[in-house]
Structure formats: structure tokens, C-alpha cells
Write an enzyme that holds these catalytic residues in place. Structure first.
Site, PDB file in Angstrom:
ATOM      1  N   ASN A  35     -31.174 -18.461  19.088  1.00 19.16           N
ATOM      2  CA  ASN A  35     -29.837 -18.714  19.492  1.00 19.16           C
ATOM      3  C   ASN A  35     -29.255 -17.595  20.370  1.00 19.16           C
ATOM      4  O   ASN A  35     -29.367 -16.488  19.891  1.00 19.16           O
ATOM      5  CB  ASN A  35     -28.827 -18.397  18.086  1.00 19.16           C
ATOM      6  CG  ASN A  35     -27.287 -18.231  18.241  1.00 19.16           C
ATOM      7  OD1 ASN A  35     -26.700 -19.373  18.570  1.00 19.16           O
ATOM      8  ND2 ASN A  35     -26.934 -17.141  18.293  1.00 19.16           N
ATOM      9  N   GLU A  36     -28.938 -17.912  21.499  1.00 20.69           N
ATOM     10  CA  GLU A  36     -28.052 -16.963  22.262  1.00 20.69           C
ATOM     11  C   GLU A  36     -28.835 -16.006  23.179  1.00 20.69           C
ATOM     12  O   GLU A  36     -28.344 -15.010  24.066  1.00 20.69           O
ATOM     13  CB  GLU A  36     -26.571 -16.516  21.925  1.00 20.69           C
ATOM     14  CG  GLU A  36     -25.740 -17.552  21.683  1.00 20.69           C
ATOM     15  CD  GLU A  36     -24.688 -17.246  21.205  1.00 20.69           C
ATOM     16  OE1 GLU A  36     -24.348 -16.034  20.920  1.00 20.69           O
ATOM     17  OE2 GLU A  36     -23.481 -17.935  21.038  1.00 20.69           O
ATOM     18  N   ASN A  37     -30.173 -15.847  23.006  1.00 22.03           N
ATOM     19  CA  ASN A  37     -31.101 -14.658  23.405  1.00 22.03           C
ATOM     20  C   ASN A  37     -31.246 -14.666  25.017  1.00 22.03           C
ATOM     21  O   ASN A  37     -31.163 -13.744  25.668  1.00 22.03           O
ATOM     22  CB  ASN A  37     -32.185 -14.290  22.500  1.00 22.03           C
ATOM     23  CG  ASN A  37     -32.089 -14.046  21.388  1.00 22.03           C
ATOM     24  OD1 ASN A  37     -30.839 -13.668  20.947  1.00 22.03           O
ATOM     25  ND2 ASN A  37     -32.935 -14.149  20.248  1.00 22.03           N
TER      26      ASN A  37
END
Ligand code: BMA
Length: 836
Positions: A436-438
């Protein structure tokens, strides 16, 4: 045969500090055990969360004594299995050290055949403090990782990342044996990690492959059984009838013994997402036979379907469309977070409840977000049954991760292998996603570009390889969001749209978002009033009390609630109006985004709003609060995710009527458009006919306001003219108009409405809403257009609908789960004050 002996139930536990042994439970955790003993209060009540922070530095021991009455097979193996150890712990049995646990997401299996003795045995698990350990690891690390602002060391340990606190969750770092513990006796061989894959579907049927890994141990005669003395069988049942009954092969595959079979299932009943078709499930039974005796068997339920992610270049960039059985699917759903901060409390019924609620709201996809956990099997089983596609993240979220270290790479690989192999039988899972979102973080927040490590080695190398090797039937996607040079681009891949809410922008900004698949966007609201009462005292019940502020975990979360309320509706009259208004505005905001993206079908091919559920009672983006009370957004969702949607839009002086047909049939539609003044007088009405093509969106007509009896009356209004506000002449008639539209097709009627400005600017009149209760039925009729109509019931009942918009004189019937007691209604005209 093989047997499993449960070691769940009562265990003893103590703090290493005082060695005072007390009774605890497994599955469970220290926090729940202390609560059960009355030593800790309810963490969700008022500010009690702070008592849970005080435990963080402590270390704990769990132990269990059990009798073993020499039923040990002459040969074979005995394992001590922990399905989940949270997290850092040393495991002992009868004084021997068995090993160390360091990942809460995988089971630990210790071979204890040599250690187990007749009579009394003892298992001990010594837990480290997760917080002290991660802080020490972080301090001693040669590198500095960015992102994990809530707890800088959290990326170092494979523990649910939300447990250190998130912008919707308290900081409760659970410690304990959170999933079942048992002894597993394997006499000859064991079937592990089954698989099932639909290779292709054609007119003859479905070509499928199934099988599993086999673990061989010593045989009856004390010698190792050679696998060529074994036979394997596969049976597949559909609706109780055998459709396949064949011998399977046993081969060595990538160093492991594997049972496998592939073949055709004629007239296969195909699994479809909710709203597109049925979810027929097949039962697969795998069996191992040695010397004519069944030595192990394993059954599971699965579905036949193919999945593909259509990524094709086009003039906008690249598409991102899920395709099931050759049909494109517009994904409608929400993001899923862990449903409790104390995970062992969740039951199979809880999972069933939430997935059913998603299905009833016309969703077809949930994304399991990467800061939580790989879910309980009951979650996926419910999704299989109800047609909810699952976008499955791997558990890495909003931080850089230390994957330049071999030990971390190994942890990641072991975890991924276990996760993929244990979930791959579920037809509901349609995508593996790295994190998620890295990758967005690398590009846009931390200035890393496209790094080799910092987690990227896991997402770009390890996970795609593990997925390809163990589950070639599903697509893998590096991150969410991802695609394009900017991972959060609108041109390709999936997108998280947080300009609205996090970026403070007005929700009409959604209309400028041309993302290809919106996997996150969201808008907060308060939990329901009865839920607020559950964690407050009367003196806490105002928006700025310490208790309420602590029950909104986003920095400036309450400030945003106020900002949008004032922009859209006005000042709230009292606390309950504040609560209702936040829910009404949340519902309106998400409706605005979803309708925009659905009418772009398939240029945009999915909207998953943030978020379905909560892990405690809190002001958050959820549509169902922790106590399972539904917010206004939940009821709106049923309509804006309905398979047939009608959307009136006003653009450059004209009214356009859009329709979306998510069914696979061509539909004949009849449409009514009625314009009312806000005092309830009818201005005009138009009827239209249209043909809705299968699985597509279209504009079915456009109307001049005059055709609906909407005239022109000049008013001067302040308008945002970036960077200032200017007075501008507007049509006052539009401020006194609402359109109600109704589309009838396929025997169903769907409705919608359009107003021409923010509610605070409309010339709203207080409606008279009559409310008649007969048994469980509540019938409402309003004399004027009414918005944000909330039904308040004396008893705590479930309602079939709420947060209503009422067209004048048209009765609306709401069903309550039980007799509701006294019933009252409020609407937005009764919630705002003018502050004269
Ligand atoms: C997203 C998520 C979460 C977060 C949510 C709300 O970006 O991925 O990390 O909780 O926004 O801010």
C-alpha cells in the site's frame, strides 16, 4: 490416519516482571486476558486507550500443560502447530527450545515427536515486547527508513502495521497466541496447500487443474514410504453429484512432492462477481492411498472462473480493467481494514456479516489493505459464496522496508509463499498486490525515485516470482497505487484520489479526476449516535471534547469535518445535527465521485472507496461503524452501486441524463424527469425512452432547463474565482429547483436527483414529513423535497434504508429488523442554524 488435537482454551500467562501466573485464553492476547480478569478496562471507552500503551514495554510468558496418553503412532510425526504467534517469541516444550517466532502472518510448526512424552507435557511461549524490540532494531540499524511516522521501527517486524496506531485506529500492540494451537499427528503422509486453477473456458467446458503438495513421513512398517507406493485420487462434486472421479498423479515438482490432476469439466457452472451472475461452488476432494488404505484426504470448495487484468495502451494512457470469464467488470466496492484492534475477538459470523453487508450494498470487490492482516479463512469463504472479488495486498504499508538485509528478504519470501499457497483456492481473489502506497512514497514523498531496495526488491523481485511459481493464474500488481512514471497517475494503473479530504479540496474535485481505476478515495463522518453513546459520558458529547477528539485519529480530522460541513450545509444546531450532517455530507461526497467514475465506464474501470469498516468506534471514512451501525453512506451505496444507474448532470446550461448498465443484457428503459420548486410545487416533467447497451455507460438525453419549466431569476452570489471570491450573477431559479429522475428497466426502478448548488445556498423549506409505523414498517411521506432525512428509532434496530432524499408526495417505506419503538425524523433544514 492423521489427527489434530486442539490445545486451545485455557492457558496460564504471566508478566516476566512479577511471574504471577493467571488464567488466559488461546486464541487470544494479553490485552484481552487482562480485560477478562478486570485488570484492564474497555480500550475503546473514553480515553482508556492510554492504559494499553502502558503495557507496551512488558514481556510475557504463556504456558499450557497437557496430557499425552501414548496414543502416538508407532511411526509418523507429531507437530506442535501455532497458527499465529504475535509476534516475537521463543517457544519451548518440556524444557527444550523449539525455535523463535518472528512473523505473526505465518504459522509455526515444530516437530516434537522426540520431545513429547507420556503423561504431562508443557509448552511455554516467551514473548518479547514488540515495541522495545523494534526500537532497538531501528537504533542499531545501519540504515534509516522513512515513512513510519507513527512508530519508526515498525517496518522491521512482521506484525500488523496498524497495531501501532493509524489515522483511524488506536495504538494497541496486541501480544499473544492470536490463532489456534494444536498438535498434528501425521502417520504416513499429509496433503498440504491445495491449488485449483481454471486454465481456460470454451464451448466444451472448463479446463481446470487441481492438486496439492504432499508431505511424506515414515510408513506403517517403520520405513519411509516411497511415493511410488502411493496412489492419489481427485473427486469433484457439484451440487452433490460427482463430476470428476479420477486418479491423480504424484510427481516431484520444484523439489517437492505434488499431487496433481488436470482435465475438462463439461458444462461447467461459472463463478461470477456479485451482480453479474451466480457463484456456483464445486467441492474438490483430494485423497492419498497407501496399501489400499486412505492415509489422508482434504476437501475444499472453489469456483470455476478465469481472471485477467486488461492493460492496453489507448489515447489516455493504459487501461486497468478486470475481466472475469471474458467479460469486463467495473469494480464497485470499498477497502477493508482489520475489523477489530483485538483480532482474536472476531468470529466467523462477524466476517459473514460484513461480506453480506458488502453484497447487499451492491459491491463486487473489497481490497484487503496492506497495513492490516491476511484475513481469516472465513473472510475469503464468504467472498467466494457471495461474489465479492478480493484485491489482496501484501502486508506492507506507508513506509520503506529493510529489504537490503538477507534476513528480511527471507522473511518476506517465506511469508509470501505461505500466503499465496494457502489462499490460492479462492475464486474470489483476483489480484495480488505488493503493498500500500510505498511506490507512491518512493516517487512523491521520500525522494527515492525507483530504488533497488527500501522494500522495492520485495515488490519487484520476490513477490512476482513467488506468485508466478505458486499461483500463475492470477495477475500480480506491484503496489496500490501503481502504473506510469508517477505511480499515482491518472493515465494508467490504479489511483488513490486524496485531493479531496486529505488535501482539503471540495468534493466536486472528483469531477476532474480521470483515473483509470480508483482504488482509494474517501471522506470521513462521525460514527452513529448510539455508537457514540457507547464510549462517552454525557459531558463528552461535543465535537471538541478530549474523548471525541481522541476518537478521530487523523490529525486535523475534526477540523476537516467542520470545513466540509460549513462549505456544504452550514453550522450545526447541536451535537446530533453535527453527527448527522457529517454522515449526509460523506454520503453526498462519495456519491459524487462514484457517479462521475461510473459514467466514465470503462475509461475508469473501478471505484473502491476508503473504507468499509472500522476496528473500533471512531470518526472515520467507514460506511459501517464498529458497532455495525450503518452510516448514511452505506444506504447511499446501495443506490450508487446499483447495477442500473441514472445520473442527471448539469453542464454549461444543459441537463444531461446519463445511464449505466452493468448487466450483460440490453435493456429497454423508461425515464421520468421531474422538476420541483423547493416548496414542493411541480415545475415540469419530461418522459424519455432509451435502450441501454449491455455493460456500458451512455448519455440517453439532454434537456434545456426551460423545457422543465425552470425560468430565469437573477441573484448575485459570491463565487470562488481563484484566488479570490467575487460576486457573480446566477440563476436564482436554479437555487429553488430540484430534479427527481426515475429509470425503469428490467422490472426495476432506480432513482436519483440533482440540485444545482451546495445545500447551504439552496432556498430549502422545512418539509412536513409524516411518519407512520405499522409493525416493522415505517412509511414516510414528505410534502416538500427533503434531504438528509434520518430516521431515529427508540430501539436499536437495523433499518433497510436511511439518510433519505424524499420526492414530494411519494411514499417511502423502510423496514426495521424489529419493532422500532418511537420513531422521529430529522432533515437538513432542522439541523442547521444561521447564527444571526
Ligand atoms: C490511505 C490508506 C491508509 C489511510 C487512508 C486514510 O492512503 O492507504 O493508509 O488510512 O488513506 O488517510
Amino acid at each position: 490416519m492423521n489427527v489434530v488435537i486442539s490445545l486451545n482454551g485455557t492457558w496460564q500467562f504471566c508478566s516476566k516482571k512479577d511471574k504471577q501466573w493467571k488464567n488466559g485464553r488461546v486464541p487470544g492476547c494479553v490485552q484481552m486476558d487482562l480485560m477478562a480478569l478486570g485488570e484492564l478496562g474497555d480500550p475503546f471507552y473514553r480515553l482508556n486507550e492510554i492504559d494499553f500503551h502502558k503495557l507496551e514495554e512488558e514481556e510475557w510468558i504463556y504456558r499450557k500443560e497437557f496430557e499425552w496418553n501414548d496414543a502416538l503412532p508407532v511411526s509418523g510425526r507429531v507437530y506442535l502447530v501455532f497458527e499465529g504467534i504475535d509476534t516475537l517469541a521463543d517457544v519451548y516444550m518440556n524444557g527444550y527450545y523449539l525455535g523463535r517466532a518472528e512473523n505473526m502472518f505465518i504459522p509455526y510448526r515444530f516437530d516434537v515427536g522426540e520431545i513429547l512424552r507420556s503423561g504431562l507435557n508443557e509448552v511455554e511461549v516467551h514473548f518479547d515486547s514488540p515495541i522495545r524490540t523494534i526500537r532497538a532494531m531501528e537504533r542499531n540499524s545501519p540504515i534509516t527508513l522513512r515513512g513510519a511516522n507513527n512508530e519508526i521501527g515498525r517496518p522491521y517486524v512482521r506484525k500488523a502495521q496498524y497495531s501501532y496506531g493509524w489515522d483511524w485506529g488506536p495504538r494497541i500492540a496486541q501480544v499473544g497466541l492470536w490463532r489456534p494451537v494444536y498438535l498434528e499427528v501425521v502417520e504416513t503422509a499429509k496433503i498440504r496447500y491445495p491449488f485449483f486453477e481454471t486454465r481456460r473456458i470454451n464451448k466444451d467446458g472448463a479446463f481446470v487443474a487441481t492438486g496439492a503438495e504432499i508431505e511424506m513421513v515414515a510408513g506403517d512398517d517403520g520405513k519411509t514410504v516411497l511415493h511410488d507406493e502411493m496412489e492419489a485420487f481427485v473427486e469433484i462434486f457439484y451440487q452433490g453429484k460427482v463430476v470428476v472421479s479420477e486418479k491423480a498423479s504424484i510427481d516431484r515438482f520444484r523439489g517437492k512432492l505434488q499431487l496433481s490432476w488436470e482435465g475438462l469439466i463439461e458444462n461447467a457452472a461459472l463463478w461470477y462477481p456479485n451482480g453479474m451472475g451466480q457463484q456456483p461452488l464445486y467441492e474438490v476432494k483430494l485423497r492419498l492411498v497407501h496399501n489400499g488404505k486412505t492415509v489422508d484426504e482434504h476437501s475444499f470448495r472453489t469456483g470455476i472462473r478465469t481472471v485477467r487484468l486488461i492493460r492496453e495502451r489507448d489515447e489516455m494512457g493504459e487501461s486497468f480493467i478486470f475481466e472475469i470469464n471474458g467479460e469486463k467488470v467495473f469494480a464497485k466496492g470499498a477497502n477493508w481494514i482489520p475489523a477489530d484492534s483485538l483480532l482474536p475477538r472476531l468470529t466467523e459470523d462477524d466476517y459473514y456479516y460484513y461480506i453480506k453487508a458488502a453484497k447487499d450494498a451492491n459491491m463486487n470487490m473489497l481490497r484487503i489493505w496492506g497495513g492490516g492482516i491476511y484475513e481469516h479463512p472465513a473472510f475469503y469463504e464468504a467472498c467466494d459464496r457471495m461474489g465479492i472479488m478480493v484485491w489482496q495486498d501484501f502486508m506492507y504499508a506507508c513506509a520503506q522496508y529493510p529489504d537490503q538485509f538477507d534476513w528480511f528478504q527471507r522473511l518476506a519470501e517465506t511469508e509470501a509463499e505461505h500466503v499465496v499457497k494457502s489462499l490460492r483456492i479462492h475464486p474470489s481473489i483476483v489480484l495480488w498486490c505488493g503493498n500500500n502506497e510505498n511506490n507512491w512514497g518512493f516517487h512523491s514523498w521520500w525522494g527515492n525515485g525507483v530504488p533497488k531496495y527500501l522494500g522495492n526488491y520485495i515488490y519487484q523481485e520476490i513477490l512476482p516470482r513467488v506468485c508466478a511459481e505458486n499461483d500463475p493464474s492470477r495477475p500480480y500488481w506491484v503496489s496500490s497505487p501503481y502504473g506510469g512514471e508517477d505511480p499515482n497517475s491518472m493515465a494508467e494503473g490504479d489511483r488513490h484520489c486524496w485531493t479531496v479530504w486529505s488535501g482539503w479540496a471540495d468534493y466536486n474535485e472528483y469531477l476532474n479526476d480521470t483515473g483509470r481505476f480508483i482504488s482509494e478515495f474517501g471522506f470521513q463522518a462521525m460514527p452513529c449516535l448510539k455508537t457514540i453513546y457507547s464510549f462517552t459520558q454525557p459531558e463528552d458529547r461535543h465535537p471538541l471534547s478530549p474523548v471525541m477528539l481522541s476518537h478521530n485519529k487523523m490529525v486535523d480530522g475534526t477540523e476537516r469535518l467542520v470545513r466540509f460541513m460549513i462549505a456544504k450545509a452550514g453550522f450545526p444546531k447541536d451535537f446530533s445535527s453535527f453527527v448527522y450532517l457529517t454522515q449526509f455530507i460523506q454520503a453526498e461526497a462519495i456519491k459524487t465521485g462514484v457517479e462521475h467514475w461510473r459514467t466514465r465506464k470503462f475509461n475508469t474501470a473501478g471505484t473502491l472507496y476508503w473504507q468499509l469498516n472500522d476496528c473500533w468506534p471512531v470518526a472515520s471514512w467507514s460506511c459501517i461503524d464498529y458497532h455495525r451501525r450503518k452510516k448514511g453512506l452505506y444506504y447511499y451505496t446501495k443506490n450508487f452501486f446499483h447495477n442500473i444507474l441514472i445520473v442527471p448532470k448539469y453542464k454549461e446550461g444543459r441537463i444531461f441524463i446519463h445511464a449505466v448498465n452493468d448487466t450483460l443484457d440490453e435493456l429497454d428503459a423508461r425515464v421520468r424527469v421531474t422538476a420541483y420548486a423547493l416548496d414542493g410545487t411541480k415545475k415540469g416533467e419530461i418522459y424519455m425512452k432509451a435502450i441501454l447497451l449491455p455493460n456500458s455507460a451512455s448519455v440517453i438525453g439532454s434537456i434545456q432547463p426551460e423545457e422543465l419549466g425552470i425560468g430565469y431569476r437573477p441573484v448575485v452570489m459570491p463565487v470562488d474565482a481563484d484566488p479570490t471570491v467575487l460576486p457573480v450573477e446566477k440563476n436564482g431559479e436554479l437555487l429553488d429547483t430540484v430534479l427527481f429522475v426515475e429509470l425503469v428497466a428490467d422490472g426495476q426502478s432506480v432513482r436519483n436527483y440533482l440540485v444545482f448548488d451546495a445545500f447551504r445556498n439552496l432556498e430549502l423549506k422545512e418539509p412536513n414529513i409524516s411518519c407512520v409505523v405499522k409493525g416493522n414498517k415505517i412509511e414516510l411521506v414528505s410534502d416538500k423535497p427533503a434531504f438528509g432525512v434520518f430516521i431515529e428509532t427508540q430501539r436499536d434496530v437495523e433499518l433497510s434504508d436511511n439518510c433519505l432524499v424524499l420526492e414530494p408526495s411519494i411514499p417511502h417505506v423502510v423496514e426495521a429488523s424489529e419493532e422500532p419503538g418511537d420513531v422521529k425524523t430529522v432533515d437538513i433544514t432542522r439541523m442547521v442554524i444561521k447564527l444571526y
